[in-house]
Design a protein around this motif. Structure first.
Motif, PDB file in Angstrom:
ATOM      1  N   ALA A  34       0.836  -1.204   0.000  1.00  0.00           N
ATOM      2  CA  ALA A  34       0.000   0.000   0.000  1.00  0.00           C
ATOM      3  C   ALA A  34       0.869   1.253   0.000  1.00  0.00           C
ATOM      4  CB  ALA A  34      -0.934  -0.004   1.204  1.00  0.00           C
ATOM      5  N   THR A  35       1.946   1.239   0.770  1.00  0.00           N
ATOM      6  CA  THR A  35       2.858   2.379   0.808  1.00  0.00           C
ATOM      7  C   THR A  35       3.516   2.588  -0.549  1.00  0.00           C
ATOM      8  OG1 THR A  35       3.261   1.995   3.147  1.00  0.00           O
ATOM      9  CG2 THR A  35       4.848   3.370   1.998  1.00  0.00           C
ATOM     10  N   ALA A  36       3.904   1.505  -1.208  1.00  0.00           N
ATOM     11  CA  ALA A  36       4.531   1.611  -2.529  1.00  0.00           C
ATOM     12  C   ALA A  36       3.540   2.162  -3.547  1.00  0.00           C
ATOM     13  CB  ALA A  36       5.055   0.249  -2.970  1.00  0.00           C
ATOM     14  N   ILE A  37       2.294   1.714  -3.488  1.00  0.00           N
ATOM     15  CA  ILE A  37       1.281   2.187  -4.440  1.00  0.00           C
ATOM     16  C   ILE A  37       0.957   3.658  -4.188  1.00  0.00           C
ATOM     17  CG2 ILE A  37      -1.143   1.944  -5.119  1.00  0.00           C
ATOM     18  CD1 ILE A  37      -0.812  -1.082  -4.671  1.00  0.00           C
ATOM     19  N   ALA A  38       0.908   4.071  -2.925  1.00  0.00           N
ATOM     20  CA  ALA A  38       0.561   5.448  -2.586  1.00  0.00           C
ATOM     21  C   ALA A  38       1.734   6.416  -2.713  1.00  0.00           C
ATOM     22  CB  ALA A  38       0.017   5.500  -1.162  1.00  0.00           C
ATOM     23  N   ILE A  42       2.098  10.524  -1.936  1.00  0.00           N
ATOM     24  CA  ILE A  42       2.964  10.976  -0.840  1.00  0.00           C
ATOM     25  C   ILE A  42       4.016  11.941  -1.376  1.00  0.00           C
ATOM     26  CG2 ILE A  42       4.697  10.218   0.844  1.00  0.00           C
ATOM     27  CD1 ILE A  42       3.038   7.598   1.102  1.00  0.00           C
ATOM     28  N   LYS A  43       4.618  11.594  -2.499  1.00  0.00           N
ATOM     29  CA  LYS A  43       5.643  12.435  -3.126  1.00  0.00           C
ATOM     30  C   LYS A  43       5.046  13.780  -3.545  1.00  0.00           C
ATOM     31  CE  LYS A  43       9.724  12.871  -5.298  1.00  0.00           C
ATOM     32  NZ  LYS A  43      10.214  14.156  -4.803  1.00  0.00           N
ATOM     33  N   ALA A  44       3.831  13.766  -4.103  1.00  0.00           N
ATOM     34  CA  ALA A  44       3.180  15.016  -4.513  1.00  0.00           C
ATOM     35  C   ALA A  44       2.940  15.918  -3.303  1.00  0.00           C
ATOM     36  CB  ALA A  44       1.861  14.714  -5.215  1.00  0.00           C
ATOM     37  N   ASN A  70       5.761  23.425  19.746  1.00  0.00           N
ATOM     38  CA  ASN A  70       5.057  23.231  18.484  1.00  0.00           C
ATOM     39  C   ASN A  70       5.899  23.561  17.261  1.00  0.00           C
ATOM     40  OD1 ASN A  70       2.723  22.548  19.850  1.00  0.00           O
ATOM     41  ND2 ASN A  70       2.067  24.665  20.000  1.00  0.00           N
ATOM     42  N   PHE A  71       6.786  24.504  17.374  1.00  0.00           N
ATOM     43  CA  PHE A  71       7.595  24.946  16.250  1.00  0.00           C
ATOM     44  C   PHE A  71       9.045  24.912  16.676  1.00  0.00           C
ATOM     45  CE2 PHE A  71       3.476  26.690  15.235  1.00  0.00           C
ATOM     46  CZ  PHE A  71       3.397  26.498  13.869  1.00  0.00           C
ATOM     47  N   PRO A  72      10.012  24.985  15.843  1.00  0.00           N
ATOM     48  CA  PRO A  72      10.098  25.649  14.559  1.00  0.00           C
ATOM     49  C   PRO A  72       9.641  24.761  13.394  1.00  0.00           C
ATOM     50  CG  PRO A  72      12.272  24.925  15.202  1.00  0.00           C
ATOM     51  CD  PRO A  72      11.327  24.596  16.341  1.00  0.00           C
ATOM     52  N   PHE A  73       9.143  25.421  12.370  1.00  0.00           N
ATOM     53  CA  PHE A  73       8.743  24.759  11.137  1.00  0.00           C
ATOM     54  C   PHE A  73      10.000  24.526  10.319  1.00  0.00           C
ATOM     55  CE2 PHE A  73       7.442  24.477   6.773  1.00  0.00           C
ATOM     56  CZ  PHE A  73       6.196  23.879   6.797  1.00  0.00           C
ATOM     57  N   SER A  74      10.171  23.313   9.850  1.00  0.00           N
ATOM     58  CA  SER A  74      11.312  22.961   9.012  1.00  0.00           C
ATOM     59  C   SER A  74      10.783  22.270   7.761  1.00  0.00           C
ATOM     60  CB  SER A  74      12.243  22.022   9.782  1.00  0.00           C
ATOM     61  OG  SER A  74      13.114  21.352   8.910  1.00  0.00           O
ATOM     62  N   VAL A  75      11.245  22.704   6.605  1.00  0.00           N
ATOM     63  CA  VAL A  75      10.791  22.108   5.347  1.00  0.00           C
ATOM     64  C   VAL A  75      11.170  20.627   5.301  1.00  0.00           C
ATOM     65  CG1 VAL A  75      11.041  22.172   2.838  1.00  0.00           C
ATOM     66  CG2 VAL A  75      10.872  24.304   4.113  1.00  0.00           C
ATOM     67  N   ALA A  76      12.366  20.293   5.753  1.00  0.00           N
ATOM     68  CA  ALA A  76      12.795  18.889   5.741  1.00  0.00           C
ATOM     69  C   ALA A  76      11.907  18.031   6.645  1.00  0.00           C
ATOM     70  CB  ALA A  76      14.258  18.783   6.174  1.00  0.00           C
ATOM     71  N   LYS A  77      11.591  18.541   7.854  1.00  0.00           N
ATOM     72  CA  LYS A  77      10.723  17.788   8.766  1.00  0.00           C
ATOM     73  C   LYS A  77       9.312  17.679   8.210  1.00  0.00           C
ATOM     74  CE  LYS A  77      12.668  18.776  13.319  1.00  0.00           C
ATOM     75  NZ  LYS A  77      12.338  19.471  14.573  1.00  0.00           N
ATOM     76  N   ALA A  78       8.837  18.733   7.560  1.00  0.00           N
ATOM     77  CA  ALA A  78       7.490  18.716   6.979  1.00  0.00           C
ATOM     78  C   ALA A  78       7.400  17.666   5.876  1.00  0.00           C
ATOM     79  CB  ALA A  78       7.126  20.090   6.439  1.00  0.00           C
ATOM     80  N   LYS A  79       8.444  17.574   5.045  1.00  0.00           N
ATOM     81  CA  LYS A  79       8.455  16.564   3.979  1.00  0.00           C
ATOM     82  C   LYS A  79       8.517  15.159   4.559  1.00  0.00           C
ATOM     83  CE  LYS A  79      10.349  19.283   0.232  1.00  0.00           C
ATOM     84  NZ  LYS A  79      11.265  19.326  -0.887  1.00  0.00           N
ATOM     85  N   LYS A  80       9.345  14.986   5.579  1.00  0.00           N
ATOM     86  CA  LYS A  80       9.484  13.674   6.206  1.00  0.00           C
ATOM     87  C   LYS A  80       8.207  13.270   6.947  1.00  0.00           C
ATOM     88  CE  LYS A  80      12.473  11.142   9.355  1.00  0.00           C
ATOM     89  NZ  LYS A  80      13.493  11.246  10.377  1.00  0.00           N
ATOM     90  N   TYR A 139      -5.398  14.762  -3.837  1.00  0.00           N
ATOM     91  CA  TYR A 139      -6.525  14.659  -4.767  1.00  0.00           C
ATOM     92  C   TYR A 139      -6.059  14.696  -6.223  1.00  0.00           C
ATOM     93  CZ  TYR A 139      -9.979  14.872  -1.103  1.00  0.00           C
ATOM     94  OH  TYR A 139     -10.746  14.586  -0.009  1.00  0.00           O
ATOM     95  N   ARG A 140      -5.024  15.485  -6.513  1.00  0.00           N
ATOM     96  CA  ARG A 140      -4.487  15.503  -7.883  1.00  0.00           C
ATOM     97  C   ARG A 140      -3.844  14.168  -8.257  1.00  0.00           C
ATOM     98  NH1 ARG A 140      -3.152  20.876  -6.676  1.00  0.00           N
ATOM     99  NH2 ARG A 140      -1.072  20.306  -6.020  1.00  0.00           N
ATOM    100  N   ALA A 141      -3.156  13.538  -7.302  1.00  0.00           N
ATOM    101  CA  ALA A 141      -2.455  12.283  -7.575  1.00  0.00           C
ATOM    102  C   ALA A 141      -3.350  11.060  -7.379  1.00  0.00           C
ATOM    103  CB  ALA A 141      -1.226  12.169  -6.670  1.00  0.00           C
ATOM    104  N   ARG A 142      -4.539  11.267  -6.848  1.00  0.00           N
ATOM    105  CA  ARG A 142      -5.435  10.171  -6.467  1.00  0.00           C
ATOM    106  C   ARG A 142      -5.835   9.268  -7.627  1.00  0.00           C
ATOM    107  NH1 ARG A 142     -11.064  11.825  -4.036  1.00  0.00           N
ATOM    108  NH2 ARG A 142     -12.107  10.435  -5.465  1.00  0.00           N
ATOM    109  N   ARG A 143      -6.155   9.846  -8.753  1.00  0.00           N
ATOM    110  CA  ARG A 143      -6.618   9.048  -9.895  1.00  0.00           C
ATOM    111  C   ARG A 143      -5.577   8.013 -10.334  1.00  0.00           C
ATOM    112  NH1 ARG A 143      -9.279  13.880 -10.976  1.00  0.00           N
ATOM    113  NH2 ARG A 143     -11.506  13.599 -11.333  1.00  0.00           N
ATOM    114  N   ASN A 144      -4.319   8.373 -10.208  1.00  0.00           N
ATOM    115  CA  ASN A 144      -3.252   7.465 -10.638  1.00  0.00           C
ATOM    116  C   ASN A 144      -3.113   6.245  -9.736  1.00  0.00           C
ATOM    117  OD1 ASN A 144      -2.683   9.345 -12.624  1.00  0.00           O
ATOM    118  ND2 ASN A 144      -1.085  10.336 -11.433  1.00  0.00           N
TER     119      ASN A 144
END
Length: 164
Positions: A34-38, A42-44, A70-80, A139-144
């Motif tokens: 399921a993780t591989a299919i999604a 996840i990447k989007a 609660n913060f700091p906001f980090s782009v790397a942490k947000a992606k992970k 939602y954009r990647a959902r159809r695939n």
């Protein structure tokens, strides 16, 4: 001494839970599949995080009256933090979910959604039950991924029925 087990499968949650009863390794394989299919969804969602939304989010914040940071906001942490979760609890709304696990990014995604507040106003409007980045990206990647996920679930249900 013989042991007889009867497993009745009626939905996705029940199928996933039945996998564990048949063979725990089957459930682990299902989750990995399921993780591989999604992964495209996840990447989007991960690709949507490119910068800190507000400059003040880069600093430490704590909630008044709480010790949790609660913060700091980090782009790397947000992606992970964007991860797939399979929720088979009895009262769960969804079974296969893509969630944001990082607290700062989760606050960014939903601030101002339930009621208007200063942080939500600064980040921009987000409707009730919506998110800023994850929802639209998924939602954009959902159809695939829907057809592949449905095929995998049907194959898994067939495996469970054969094992009964």
């Amino acid at each position: 001494m013989t042991v007889n087990t009867t497993i009745t499968v009626s939905g996705v949650k029940e199928t996933i839970n039945a996998l564990k009863k048949i063979d725990p390794q089957l459930q682990k394989d299902f989750r990995a599949q399921a993780t591989a299919i999604a992964q495209p969804a996840i990447k989007a969602a991960q690709d949507m995080y490119t910068q800190v939304p507000l400059s003040g989010m880069a600093y430490n914040w704590t909630s008044p009256g709480r010790d949790r940071k609660n913060f700091p906001f980090s782009v790397a942490k947000a992606k992970k933090g964007v991860q797939l979760r399979i929720d088979t609890r009895r009262n769960a709304v969804g079974v296969i979910l893509i969630e944001q696990k990082d607290p700062a990014a989760a606050i960014f995604e939903t601030a101002g959604r339930a009621n208007a507040n200063r942080l939500g106003n600064q980040l921009g409007f987000v409707g009730a039950g919506r998110t800023r980045f994850i929802g639209p990206a998924v939602y954009r990647a959902r159809r695939n991924i829907e057809a592949e996920m449905q095929k995998m679930i049907l194959d898994t249900a067939r495996t469970v029925r054969q094992a009964m």
